[in-house]
Design an enzyme around this catalytic site. Structure first.
Site, PDB file in Angstrom:
ATOM      1  N   LYS A 187     -12.994-118.637  -6.616  1.00  0.00           N
ATOM      2  CA  LYS A 187     -13.418-117.632  -7.609  1.00  0.00           C
ATOM      3  C   LYS A 187     -14.051-118.361  -8.788  1.00  0.00           C
ATOM      4  CE  LYS A 187     -11.005-114.716  -5.088  1.00  0.00           C
ATOM      5  NZ  LYS A 187     -11.586-113.716  -4.213  1.00  0.00           N
TER       6      LYS A 187
ATOM      7  N   GLY B  97      -5.293-105.908   3.079  1.00  0.00           N
ATOM      8  CA  GLY B  97      -5.446-106.263   4.492  1.00  0.00           C
ATOM      9  C   GLY B  97      -6.855-106.258   5.063  1.00  0.00           C
TER      10      GLY B  97
HETATM   11  C1  LIG Z   1      -8.709-110.252  -3.688  1.00  0.00           C
HETATM   12  S1  LIG Z   1      -7.131-109.737  -3.198  1.00  0.00           S
HETATM   13  C2  LIG Z   1      -7.169-110.016  -1.475  1.00  0.00           C
HETATM   14  C3  LIG Z   1      -7.865-108.956  -0.715  1.00  0.00           C
HETATM   15  C4  LIG Z   1      -7.709-109.149   0.774  1.00  0.00           C
HETATM   16  N1  LIG Z   1      -8.389-110.351   1.254  1.00  0.00           N
HETATM   17  C5  LIG Z   1      -8.285-107.974   1.514  1.00  0.00           C
HETATM   18  O1  LIG Z   1      -9.287-108.151   2.227  1.00  0.00           O
HETATM   19  O2  LIG Z   1      -7.731-106.867   1.416  1.00  0.00           O
HETATM   20  C6  LIG Z   1      -6.128-111.044  -3.741  1.00  0.00           C
HETATM   21  C7  LIG Z   1      -4.692-110.921  -3.319  1.00  0.00           C
HETATM   22  O3  LIG Z   1      -4.048-112.157  -3.654  1.00  0.00           O
HETATM   23  C8  LIG Z   1      -2.700-111.851  -3.944  1.00  0.00           C
HETATM   24  N2  LIG Z   1      -2.119-112.998  -4.652  1.00  0.00           N
HETATM   25  C9  LIG Z   1      -2.437-113.497  -5.865  1.00  0.00           C
HETATM   26  N3  LIG Z   1      -1.668-114.565  -6.133  1.00  0.00           N
HETATM   27  C10 LIG Z   1      -0.873-114.737  -5.061  1.00  0.00           C
HETATM   28  C11 LIG Z   1       0.131-115.675  -4.729  1.00  0.00           C
HETATM   29  N4  LIG Z   1       0.458-116.664  -5.563  1.00  0.00           N
HETATM   30  N5  LIG Z   1       0.758-115.561  -3.550  1.00  0.00           N
HETATM   31  C12 LIG Z   1       0.443-114.547  -2.680  1.00  0.00           C
HETATM   32  N6  LIG Z   1      -0.508-113.647  -2.938  1.00  0.00           N
HETATM   33  C13 LIG Z   1      -1.144-113.739  -4.124  1.00  0.00           C
HETATM   34  C14 LIG Z   1      -2.765-110.564  -4.723  1.00  0.00           C
HETATM   35  O4  LIG Z   1      -1.529-109.884  -4.624  1.00  0.00           O
HETATM   36  C15 LIG Z   1      -3.903-109.830  -4.039  1.00  0.00           C
HETATM   37  O5  LIG Z   1      -3.385-108.930  -3.079  1.00  0.00           O
END
Ligand SMILES: C[S@@+](CC[C@H](N)C(=O)[O-])C[C@H]1O[C@@H](n2cnc3c(N)ncnc32)[C@H](O)[C@@H]1O
Length: 353
Positions: free
Chosen positions: A303, A221
């Protein structure tokens, strides 16, 4: 004539800097020869042309990987340990007039060790240059800013950048304090993105006043926290858990769904996306949102764990431009390798018209 262009970047991204500046120089018909060591955090471009022209004609904000730049004098490599200024002052008189001097070093472990030297030398230099009438008073108006980029006590680069076409920040680095209440350090990426992409005077209109947002890949979050802090009502899409403190605000709806299939019921002001996936997959999602007009503005990350990072970025940005132009959609697309980004870049797509 100044023939050197100093480019600063995140350590490890020197070849991306070279590729993008070489592309721009090619468009201007100016060839150059880059010198850099991988991991050094900077590139010295030797041009077969005028560096002052190049640095005024390439729009700084169109560059992604270059954090800061200046057109500089040939490197000073064997400065005496006493009275360095005596060697530096005469050549500096060739530079356009400035009123400000930034003390800089490469953004690497070794570079940071030289920062206090660079700061002290810059302060002594500015004082002497002002006394000699070479540099204007700090508050005076000048079109150029001076840079002192120190590699060691014996080796420095000195140059100038146009005030309106370079970063105003030393080393192009926006330092932000981590807000203790935010659930993850990623929060700083979105905060920095706003600083870079949105003029601060427009923050109340574009970010404030109870706007709506969708945060794709939101957990835990950090980005949602920034949106909530601006007063937005956020749908946070992620199968992972969101921080309880955010849910307690009453401004967040958590959708445990796949970000690549989620569709909003109503259009929102903002879509932000920090999903860790292939750039082409994220780009395709961004296009869905843009072509369906599901939001006014987007901030998303691409990325870049692959080798050909510059090619990957260029390909994805060109794809967005192509699709939106063929659909007749007006847009502004910008991208930046932010200080808080690691193996990724941050993009902003503005569809408000
Ligand atoms: C880098 S983290 C995000 C961090 C977030 N922006 C923060 O500030 O806390 C990436 C997130 O993407 C989610 N994620 C990856 N593939 C996903 C998908 N297909 N649908 C939803 N969430 C996804 C992962 O569960 C992870 O929580």
């Amino acid at each position: 004539m100044l023939r050197h262009l100093l480019l600063q970047c995140r350590s490890g991204f020197e070849s991306e800097c070279v590729s993008e500046v070489a592309d721009h120089c090619g468009e201007l018909g100016i060839a150059g020869f880059p010198r850099f060591e991988p991991g050094s955090g900077f590139v010295l471009f030797e041009l077969y042309g005028d560096a002052l022209t190049v640095i005024q004609r390439i729009p700084f904000r169109s560059l992604i990987f270059v954090r800061q730049w200046c057109a500089c004098l040939p490197p000073f490599d064997n400065l005496p340990t006493h009275d360095r200024l005596s060697v530096l002052l005469e050549p500096i008189k060739e530079l356009p007039q400035t009123a400000e001097l930034l003390a800089e070093v490469p953004d690497t472990t070794e570079g940071r060790e030289v920062l206090s030297f660079s700061t002290k030398l810059a302060s002594a230099m500015a004082q002497t240059l002002r006394q000699q009438g070479v540099m204007l008073a700090r508050k005076a108006k000048a079109d150029w800013r001076m840079h002192l980029f120190s590699l060691s006590g014996q080796s420095v680069l000195i140059g100038v950048s146009p005030r309106r076409n370079a970063s105003a920040l030393a080393m192009g680095i926006r330092r932000l304090k981590f807000p203790g209440a935010a659930p993850s350090r990623s929060t700083l990426k979105l905060e920095e993105a706003w600083h870079w992409f949105i003029p601060q005077a427009q923050w109340p209109d574009r970010l404030g006043g109870g706007k709506t947002a969708v945060d794709l890949g939101a957990a835990p979050g950090g980005w949602t926290w920034q949106l909530v802090k601006q007063g937005m009502f956020v749908t946070s899409v992620d199968n992972g858990p969101m921080a309880e403190t955010l849910m307690d605000t009453g401004q967040v709806t958590h959708e445990k769904a796949d970000a690549f299939y989620f569709q909003p019921i109503k259009s929102v002001n903002w879509m932000v996306c920090d999903v860790a996936d292939k750039p082409a997959r994220v780009t395709s999602r961004v296009l869905d949102w843009a072509l369906n007009r599901w939001c006014d503005e987007m901030i998303f990350n691409l990325k870049l764990p692959m080798k050909k990072r510059y090619a990957e970025v260029s390909q994805n940005l060109a794809w967005i431009e192509q699709e939106l132009s063929s659909a007749g959609i007006a847009y502004q697309l910008s991208a930046r390798h932010l200080y808080h980004d690691r193996e990724e870049i941050t993009c902003h797509l503005d569809l408000r018209q």
